[in-house]
Design a protein around this motif. Structure first.
Motif, PDB file in Angstrom:
ATOM      1  N   ILE A  74       1.306 -18.258  17.402  1.00 45.19           N
ATOM      2  CA  ILE A  74       2.338 -18.192  16.354  1.00 45.19           C
ATOM      3  C   ILE A  74       3.396 -19.262  16.571  1.00 45.19           C
ATOM      4  CG2 ILE A  74       4.234 -16.767  15.464  1.00 45.19           C
ATOM      5  CD1 ILE A  74       2.390 -14.338  15.916  1.00 45.19           C
ATOM      6  N   THR A  75       3.836 -19.449  17.823  1.00 51.90           N
ATOM      7  CA  THR A  75       4.823 -20.487  18.125  1.00 51.90           C
ATOM      8  C   THR A  75       4.264 -21.877  17.824  1.00 51.90           C
ATOM      9  OG1 THR A  75       5.685 -19.086  19.891  1.00 51.90           O
ATOM     10  CG2 THR A  75       6.362 -21.370  19.911  1.00 51.90           C
ATOM     11  N   THR A  76       3.002 -22.097  18.155  1.00 49.78           N
ATOM     12  CA  THR A  76       2.378 -23.393  17.881  1.00 49.78           C
ATOM     13  C   THR A  76       2.282 -23.669  16.389  1.00 49.78           C
ATOM     14  OG1 THR A  76       1.093 -23.171  19.911  1.00 49.78           O
ATOM     15  CG2 THR A  76       0.342 -24.810  18.336  1.00 49.78           C
ATOM     16  N   VAL A  77       1.920 -22.656  15.612  1.00 51.03           N
ATOM     17  CA  VAL A  77       1.831 -22.831  14.157  1.00 51.03           C
ATOM     18  C   VAL A  77       3.203 -23.145  13.567  1.00 51.03           C
ATOM     19  CG1 VAL A  77       1.374 -21.602  11.992  1.00 51.03           C
ATOM     20  CG2 VAL A  77      -0.261 -21.475  13.863  1.00 51.03           C
ATOM     21  N   LEU A  78       4.236 -22.448  14.031  1.00 49.51           N
ATOM     22  CA  LEU A  78       5.592 -22.698  13.519  1.00 49.51           C
ATOM     23  C   LEU A  78       6.070 -24.110  13.879  1.00 49.51           C
ATOM     24  CD1 LEU A  78       7.338 -19.280  14.181  1.00 49.51           C
ATOM     25  CD2 LEU A  78       6.661 -20.241  11.989  1.00 49.51           C
ATOM     26  N   VAL A  79       5.843 -24.532  15.108  1.00 52.09           N
ATOM     27  CA  VAL A  79       6.280 -25.871  15.514  1.00 52.09           C
ATOM     28  C   VAL A  79       5.478 -26.942  14.778  1.00 52.09           C
ATOM     29  CG1 VAL A  79       6.380 -27.474  17.460  1.00 52.09           C
ATOM     30  CG2 VAL A  79       7.217 -25.166  17.717  1.00 52.09           C
ATOM     31  N   THR A  80       4.189 -26.694  14.555  1.00 48.93           N
ATOM     32  CA  THR A  80       3.378 -27.640  13.786  1.00 48.93           C
ATOM     33  C   THR A  80       3.906 -27.760  12.360  1.00 48.93           C
ATOM     34  OG1 THR A  80       1.459 -27.069  15.124  1.00 48.93           O
ATOM     35  CG2 THR A  80       1.033 -28.207  13.062  1.00 48.93           C
ATOM     36  N   LYS A 123       9.807 -37.463  17.006  1.00 47.14           N
ATOM     37  CA  LYS A 123       9.281 -37.608  18.359  1.00 47.14           C
ATOM     38  C   LYS A 123       9.435 -36.308  19.149  1.00 47.14           C
ATOM     39  CE  LYS A 123      11.440 -40.334  21.213  1.00 47.14           C
ATOM     40  NZ  LYS A 123      11.924 -41.481  22.001  1.00 47.14           N
ATOM     41  N   VAL A 124      10.579 -35.662  19.018  1.00 48.10           N
ATOM     42  CA  VAL A 124      10.804 -34.412  19.749  1.00 48.10           C
ATOM     43  C   VAL A 124       9.845 -33.328  19.275  1.00 48.10           C
ATOM     44  CG1 VAL A 124      12.465 -32.548  20.084  1.00 48.10           C
ATOM     45  CG2 VAL A 124      13.197 -34.900  20.343  1.00 48.10           C
ATOM     46  N   PHE A 125       9.704 -33.155  17.959  1.00 47.31           N
ATOM     47  CA  PHE A 125       8.785 -32.138  17.453  1.00 47.31           C
ATOM     48  C   PHE A 125       7.336 -32.492  17.790  1.00 47.31           C
ATOM     49  CE2 PHE A 125      12.149 -30.571  14.517  1.00 47.31           C
ATOM     50  CZ  PHE A 125      12.081 -29.245  14.908  1.00 47.31           C
ATOM     51  N   GLY A 126       7.000 -33.765  17.800  1.00 47.91           N
ATOM     52  CA  GLY A 126       5.644 -34.166  18.164  1.00 47.91           C
ATOM     53  C   GLY A 126       5.316 -33.837  19.611  1.00 47.91           C
ATOM     54  N   ILE A 127       6.250 -34.123  20.518  1.00 45.86           N
ATOM     55  CA  ILE A 127       6.033 -33.808  21.932  1.00 45.86           C
ATOM     56  C   ILE A 127       5.911 -32.307  22.126  1.00 45.86           C
ATOM     57  CG2 ILE A 127       7.143 -33.823  24.215  1.00 45.86           C
ATOM     58  CD1 ILE A 127       8.247 -36.592  23.508  1.00 45.86           C
ATOM     59  N   LEU A 147       7.001 -27.195  11.381  1.00 50.10           N
ATOM     60  CA  LEU A 147       8.269 -27.927  11.468  1.00 50.10           C
ATOM     61  C   LEU A 147       8.043 -29.420  11.692  1.00 50.10           C
ATOM     62  CD1 LEU A 147      10.500 -25.501  13.558  1.00 50.10           C
ATOM     63  CD2 LEU A 147      10.839 -26.185  11.194  1.00 50.10           C
ATOM     64  N   CYS A 148       7.022 -29.755  12.476  1.00 46.70           N
ATOM     65  CA  CYS A 148       6.717 -31.174  12.705  1.00 46.70           C
ATOM     66  C   CYS A 148       6.242 -31.843  11.425  1.00 46.70           C
ATOM     67  CB  CYS A 148       5.659 -31.285  13.796  1.00 46.70           C
ATOM     68  SG  CYS A 148       5.318 -32.972  14.289  1.00 46.70           S
ATOM     69  N   ILE A 149       5.401 -31.173  10.656  1.00 46.16           N
ATOM     70  CA  ILE A 149       4.949 -31.724   9.382  1.00 46.16           C
ATOM     71  C   ILE A 149       6.120 -31.877   8.422  1.00 46.16           C
ATOM     72  CG2 ILE A 149       3.524 -31.226   7.351  1.00 46.16           C
ATOM     73  CD1 ILE A 149       1.501 -29.946   9.299  1.00 46.16           C
ATOM     74  N   TYR A 150       7.007 -30.890   8.399  1.00 47.95           N
ATOM     75  CA  TYR A 150       8.190 -30.981   7.537  1.00 47.95           C
ATOM     76  C   TYR A 150       9.098 -32.136   7.969  1.00 47.95           C
ATOM     77  CZ  TYR A 150      12.642 -29.840   5.405  1.00 47.95           C
ATOM     78  OH  TYR A 150      13.813 -29.922   4.708  1.00 47.95           O
ATOM     79  N   ALA A 151       9.263 -32.309   9.289  1.00 46.53           N
ATOM     80  CA  ALA A 151      10.121 -33.394   9.784  1.00 46.53           C
ATOM     81  C   ALA A 151       9.543 -34.766   9.435  1.00 46.53           C
ATOM     82  CB  ALA A 151      10.318 -33.266  11.294  1.00 46.53           C
ATOM     83  N   VAL A 152       8.224 -34.877   9.411  1.00 46.70           N
ATOM     84  CA  VAL A 152       7.594 -36.152   9.075  1.00 46.70           C
ATOM     85  C   VAL A 152       7.694 -36.427   7.576  1.00 46.70           C
ATOM     86  CG1 VAL A 152       5.381 -37.355   8.981  1.00 46.70           C
ATOM     87  CG2 VAL A 152       6.065 -36.175  11.065  1.00 46.70           C
TER      88      VAL A 152
END
Length: 195
Positions: free
Chosen positions: A178-184, A82-86, A186-191
Motif C-alpha cells: 500500500i505504501t509503495t502504491v501511494l508513493v508511486t 528525484k526525492v519521490f523517485g528514490i 505521488l511520484c507520477i503526480y510529481a512528474v
C-alpha cells in the motif's frame, strides 16, 4: 560618525558562472537582482538582512545563491521528482525482498533457523543510519550518499522480510505494498504536474 560601508557585491554574474567540479549539473546563469537597501525587510522572506551579518560572514555568498537558485520552479520540481523517485525505488526493492521472504519456503526457513542474519542486519542498519545523520561529508558527497542509502535500504528490507516471515506475513507485506502504491502515485503526480 563613520560612513556606512558599501555591502559586498554578492550577485556578481561572473561568480555565478564559475563551474564547480563537485556539482553534477552545469551552473545556471542568473540575472542580477534589483538593488535594494540591505537593512530593509524583504517582502518575500519576511526577514531583514542586516549589514552586520553580511560583514561578519554569518550570511555567506553560497547561502544567498542557493536560496535564489532554489526559487526557480524547474529546480524545485526536479528536486521533488528525484526525492519521490528514490523513495519509490527503495519501496519497490523492499517489497520485492519481502515477497521473497514470504513466498519462498527455503528462504523463510533459513531466516527462522539463523537469527544471526537479523542481528547482523540490525547492527549494520543502525551504524549506517548513525553515519548518515552525523557525518555531513557522507550525507553530501554524491557516490557515498547513494551507497549508504543503498546499504540502509538493503538492511531495512532484510529486517522487514525477516519480520514478515516470522509474523503474519500478509499484514506486513500489504502495508509495504500500500505504501509503495501511494508513493508511486505521488511520484507520477510529481512528474506530470505543472504547478
Amino acid at each position: 560618525m563613520d560612513s556606512p560601508r558599501k555591502a559586498p557585491d554578492f550577485f556578481d554574474k561572473d561568480a555565478l558562472c564559475v563551474p564547480n567540479n563537485n556539482d553534477r549539473f552545469p551552473p545556471i546563469a542568473l540575472p542580477a537582482p534589483p538593488p535594494r537597501n540591505l537593512s530593509e525587510t524583504d517582502g518575500s522572506a519576511g526577514e531583514a538582512v542586516q549589514p552586520h551579518l553580511l560583514e561578519s560572514g554569518a550570511i555567506t555568498h553560497d547561502l544567498i545563491v542557493k536560496s535564489i537558485i532554489f526559487d526557480d520552479q524547474t529546480i524545485r520540481k526536479g528536486f521533488v521528482r528525484k526525492v519521490f523517485g528514490i523513495l519509490m525505488v527503495q519501496l519497490l526493492f523492499t517489497c520485492a525482498v519481502m515477497a521473497i521472504f514470504v513466498y519462498h519456503g527455503p528462504t523463510k526457513q533459513f531466516v527462522r533457523e539463523n537469527f544471526i542474519v537479523i542481528i547482523l542486519a540490525m547492527i549494520v542498519n543502525i551504524i549506517v543510519l548513525i553515519v548518515i545523520f552525523c557525518v555531513e561529508s557522507v550525507r553530501r558527497k554524491h557516490p557515498v550518499n547513494l551507497i549508504c542509502l543503498s546499504i540502509f535500504t538493503f538492511t531495512m528490507s532484510l529486517l522487514l522480510g525477516a519480520a514478515s516471515s516470522i509474523m503474519d506475513s500478509n499484514v506486513v507485506l500489504s502495508a509495504v505494498v500500500i505504501t509503495t502504491v501511494l508513493v508511486t502515485a505521488l511520484c507520477i503526480y510529481a512528474v506530470q504536474t505543472n504547478v
